[in-house]
Design an enzyme around this catalytic site. Structure first.
Site, PDB file in Angstrom:
ATOM      1  N   CYS A   1       4.193   9.157   0.240  1.00 58.20           N
ATOM      2  CA  CYS A   1       2.784   9.566   0.277  1.00 58.20           C
ATOM      3  C   CYS A   1       2.585  10.517  -0.884  1.00 58.20           C
ATOM      4  O   CYS A   1       3.287  11.526  -0.989  1.00 58.20           O
ATOM      5  CB  CYS A   1       2.450  10.259   1.600  1.00 58.20           C
ATOM      6  SG  CYS A   1       0.794  10.991   1.627  1.00 58.20           S
TER       7      CYS A   1
ATOM      8  N   HIS B   1       8.792   7.032   8.186  1.00 51.55           N
ATOM      9  CA  HIS B   1       9.441   7.122   6.866  1.00 51.55           C
ATOM     10  C   HIS B   1      10.915   7.450   7.129  1.00 51.55           C
ATOM     11  O   HIS B   1      11.243   8.183   8.058  1.00 51.55           O
ATOM     12  CB  HIS B   1       8.742   8.164   5.997  1.00 51.55           C
ATOM     13  CG  HIS B   1       7.411   7.662   5.502  1.00 51.55           C
ATOM     14  ND1 HIS B   1       7.226   7.171   4.235  1.00 51.55           N
ATOM     15  CD2 HIS B   1       6.223   7.530   6.127  1.00 51.55           C
ATOM     16  CE1 HIS B   1       5.969   6.766   4.093  1.00 51.55           C
ATOM     17  NE2 HIS B   1       5.340   6.982   5.233  1.00 51.55           N
TER      18      HIS B   1
ATOM     19  N   HIS C   1       5.054   4.578  12.690  1.00 50.52           N
ATOM     20  CA  HIS C   1       5.060   4.464  11.218  1.00 50.52           C
ATOM     21  C   HIS C   1       6.062   5.504  10.708  1.00 50.52           C
ATOM     22  O   HIS C   1       5.751   6.672  10.532  1.00 50.52           O
ATOM     23  CB  HIS C   1       3.644   4.755  10.706  1.00 50.52           C
ATOM     24  CG  HIS C   1       3.493   4.763   9.231  1.00 50.52           C
ATOM     25  ND1 HIS C   1       2.962   3.692   8.522  1.00 50.52           N
ATOM     26  CD2 HIS C   1       3.752   5.704   8.301  1.00 50.52           C
ATOM     27  CE1 HIS C   1       2.926   3.980   7.239  1.00 50.52           C
ATOM     28  NE2 HIS C   1       3.397   5.209   7.072  1.00 50.52           N
TER      29      HIS C   1
ATOM     30  N   ASN D   1       9.285   4.140   3.485  1.00 45.87           N
ATOM     31  CA  ASN D   1       9.171   3.787   4.899  1.00 45.87           C
ATOM     32  C   ASN D   1      10.485   3.163   5.361  1.00 45.87           C
ATOM     33  O   ASN D   1      11.294   2.722   4.550  1.00 45.87           O
ATOM     34  CB  ASN D   1       8.076   2.731   5.084  1.00 45.87           C
ATOM     35  CG  ASN D   1       6.709   3.228   4.666  1.00 45.87           C
ATOM     36  OD1 ASN D   1       6.374   3.210   3.489  1.00 45.87           O
ATOM     37  ND2 ASN D   1       5.935   3.688   5.618  1.00 45.87           N
TER      38      ASN D   1
ATOM     39  N   ARG E   1       0.831  -1.209   0.000  1.00 46.50           N
ATOM     40  CA  ARG E   1       0.000   0.000   0.000  1.00 46.50           C
ATOM     41  C   ARG E   1       0.871   1.266   0.000  1.00 46.50           C
ATOM     42  O   ARG E   1       0.941   1.984  -0.998  1.00 46.50           O
ATOM     43  CB  ARG E   1      -0.957  -0.041   1.207  1.00 46.50           C
ATOM     44  CG  ARG E   1      -2.072   0.984   1.182  1.00 46.50           C
ATOM     45  CD  ARG E   1      -1.677   2.366   1.593  1.00 46.50           C
ATOM     46  NE  ARG E   1      -1.128   2.449   2.954  1.00 46.50           N
ATOM     47  CZ  ARG E   1      -0.576   3.540   3.432  1.00 46.50           C
ATOM     48  NH1 ARG E   1      -0.478   4.638   2.691  1.00 46.50           N
ATOM     49  NH2 ARG E   1      -0.065   3.559   4.664  1.00 46.50           N
ATOM     50  N   ASP E   2       1.581   1.518   1.082  1.00 47.18           N
ATOM     51  CA  ASP E   2       2.324   2.780   1.189  1.00 47.18           C
ATOM     52  C   ASP E   2       3.435   2.811   0.138  1.00 47.18           C
ATOM     53  O   ASP E   2       3.757   3.869  -0.419  1.00 47.18           O
ATOM     54  CB  ASP E   2       2.929   2.920   2.596  1.00 47.18           C
ATOM     55  CG  ASP E   2       3.116   4.363   3.028  1.00 47.18           C
ATOM     56  OD1 ASP E   2       3.058   5.253   2.157  1.00 47.18           O
ATOM     57  OD2 ASP E   2       3.338   4.613   4.219  1.00 47.18           O
TER      58      ASP E   2
END
Ligand code: HMG
Ligand code: MG
Length: 306
Positions: free
Chosen positions: A244, A213, A211, A253, A19-20
Site C-alpha cells: 500500500c 499482507h 485480506h 499480499n 490493483r494492490d
C-alpha cells in the site's frame, strides 16, 4: 485435531494483484502488460479480480491508466471485474469503464485513513454516500475494505471494535462483503481468532473476507484460523505482489499460489489451475522486472529431483 475438524469444502479467491500489487510498483508498468497479466489470471481460473483503481492519479500514478486497462481486457462473462473506488468521481469513471463491482475502502485507524485518503474516517464514510447506494442503484455490486484491522503503521494497536462498527455501517448501507485488511501484515493466529470471534458474533461468515499482507509470513496461519471459523473468501495476489503506497512497510499480499497450493492439499476447492497460475506469476515477475516473494512461485508447484 480440533482446529482442522470442520473446514469449508470450497473457497472463493479474490485476486488483487493488478490493483494492490501494481499500485505499489515504482517501475511504470505498461497498460498492455497489465492486461496480459489479468488475462493470464482469468485463464488460470480466477473469477473475482480487482483490475485497477479509480482513485486520484496524483495520489497513485500507477493506476492512472484505469480506463484503458478496462477497455483493453477481453471480458470473460463468468469473471467479476472489480475496481477500487473512493468517491463519486471514481464511481462515474467505474461506470463508464463497465466494471462489474466497485470496492470502497476505509481504515480502522484515523492516521492511516488520513494518509490514505486525506479524510477522517467519518468524512470517508460520508463520501461513500456518493458511491454505495448510487452504485447499487445501477446494478453494480459493492464490496468494502476495512484496513489496519490487525495494526496501524502510525498508531500501532487498533481496537477491532472500531472496525466492527465501520463494517456494520458499510453492510447496512449495501456492501455485500467487508474484507478485513491486515494492511501491514502483523497479525498472528490468536489475534485473528479474537477479531473473528468479535465479528462473527454479529455478522455472517459470508459477509467477511480476509485480506492479509504476508509481511511477516503469518498470512497462511491466519487463513487457517479463518477456515476453521467458517470464512470462505480470501484476497490474495499472484506471486505475492503488493503493498500500500500509504502504509510504510506493507509488503505483498498473501501469494495466490501459496493459498491455492495449501487449500488444494487440504481438499478445498478453489476452481484455480495451479500450473496456469504459476505461469501467471512468471508473467507478473517479468512485467515488474524483479523477483517476487511467493513461496510456491519460487519453489515451483512440485519439486521432483532430476
Ligand atoms: P484529495 O486530494 O483530498 O481530494 O484526495 P480532492 O477531492 O480535493 O481531489 C483532488 C484532485 O483529485 C482533484 O483534481 C480531483 O478532481 C481529483 P484537481 O482539481 O487537483 O485536478 N480526484 C480524482 N481524480 C480521479 N479519480 C478520482 C478522483 N477523486 C478526486 N476518483 C482522494 C482524495 C480520495 C481522491 C485521494 O486521497 C486518493 O485518490 N487516495 C487513494 C489512495 C489509494 O489508492 N491508496 C491505496 C489503496 S488502499 C489499500 O491499498 C489498502 C487495501 O489494499 C486494503 C488493505 O491492505 O488493508 C484496499
Ligand atoms: Mg492491501
Amino acid at each position: 485435531m480440533a482446529l482442522l475438524d470442520s473446514l469449508p469444502s470450497a473457497v472463493s479467491i479474490y485476486e488483487v494483484s493488478p490493483r494492490d500489487g501494481l499500485q505499489n510498483e515504482s517501475a511504470q508498468v505498461a497498460t498492455h502488460a497489465k492486461v496480459r497479466l489479468i488475462e493470464a489470471l482469468v485463464d488460470a481460473g480466477l473469477r473475482r479480480i480487482e483490475v485497477t483503481s479509480f482513485v486520484s492519479p496524483k495520489w497513485v500514478p500507477q493506476m492512472a491508466d484505469a480506463e484503458p486497462v478496462c477497455a483493453m481486457i477481453e471480458r470473460e462473462p463468468s469473471v467479476q471485474y472489480s475496481a477500487l473506488c473512493p468517491n463519486g468521481r471514481g464511481l462515474e469513471r467505474a461506470k463508464s469503464a463497465r466494471v462489474d463491482e466497485v470496492a470502497v475502502f476505509v481504515s480502522a485507524s484515523e492516521t492511516h485513513n488520513r494518509k490514505n485518503v486525506n479524510k477522517t474516517i467519518a468524512q470517508t464514510l460520508e463520501a461513500f454516500e456518493a458511491v454505495i447506494e448510487p452504485a447499487a442503484a445501477v446494478g453494480l455490486k459493492v464490496r468494502a475494505y476495512v484496513s489496519t484491522m490487525w495494526g496501524c503503521p502510525y498508531e500501532g494497536d487498533v481496537d477491532p471494535r472500531r472496525g466492527l462498527e465501520i463494517a456494520k455501517e458499510l453492510l447496512r448501507r449495501g456492501c455485500y462483503q467487508v474484507s478485513l485488511g491486515d494492511t501491514i501484515g502483523v497479525g498472528t493466529p490468536l489475534q485473528t481468532r479474537r477479531i473473528l470471534e468479535l465479528f462473527l458474533a454479529e455478522l455472517h461468515p459470508e459477509q467477511i473476507a480476509l485480506h492479509l499482507h504476508d509481511t511477516r509470513g503469518t498470512a497462511l496461519a491466519n487463513v487457517l484460523v479463518g477456515l476453521a471459523m467458517g470464512i470462505t473468501t480470501y484476497d490474495s495476489s499472484v506471486a505475492g505482489l503488493g503493498g500500500c503506497p500509504y502504509a510504510p512497510g506493507a509488503a505483498g499480499n498473501l501469494a495466490t499460489e501459496d493459498l491455492v497450493y495449501t487449500l488444494r492439499g487440504m481438499g478445498i476447492e478453489t476452481g484455480v489451475d495451479l500450473d496456469k497460475l504459476w505461469q501467471a506469476g512468471k508473467i507478473a515477475e517479468a512485467i515488474v522486472g524483479r523477483e517476487l516473494p511467493g513461496k510456491v512461485h519460487r519453489a515451483g508447484v512440485r519439486s521432483l529431483a532430476h
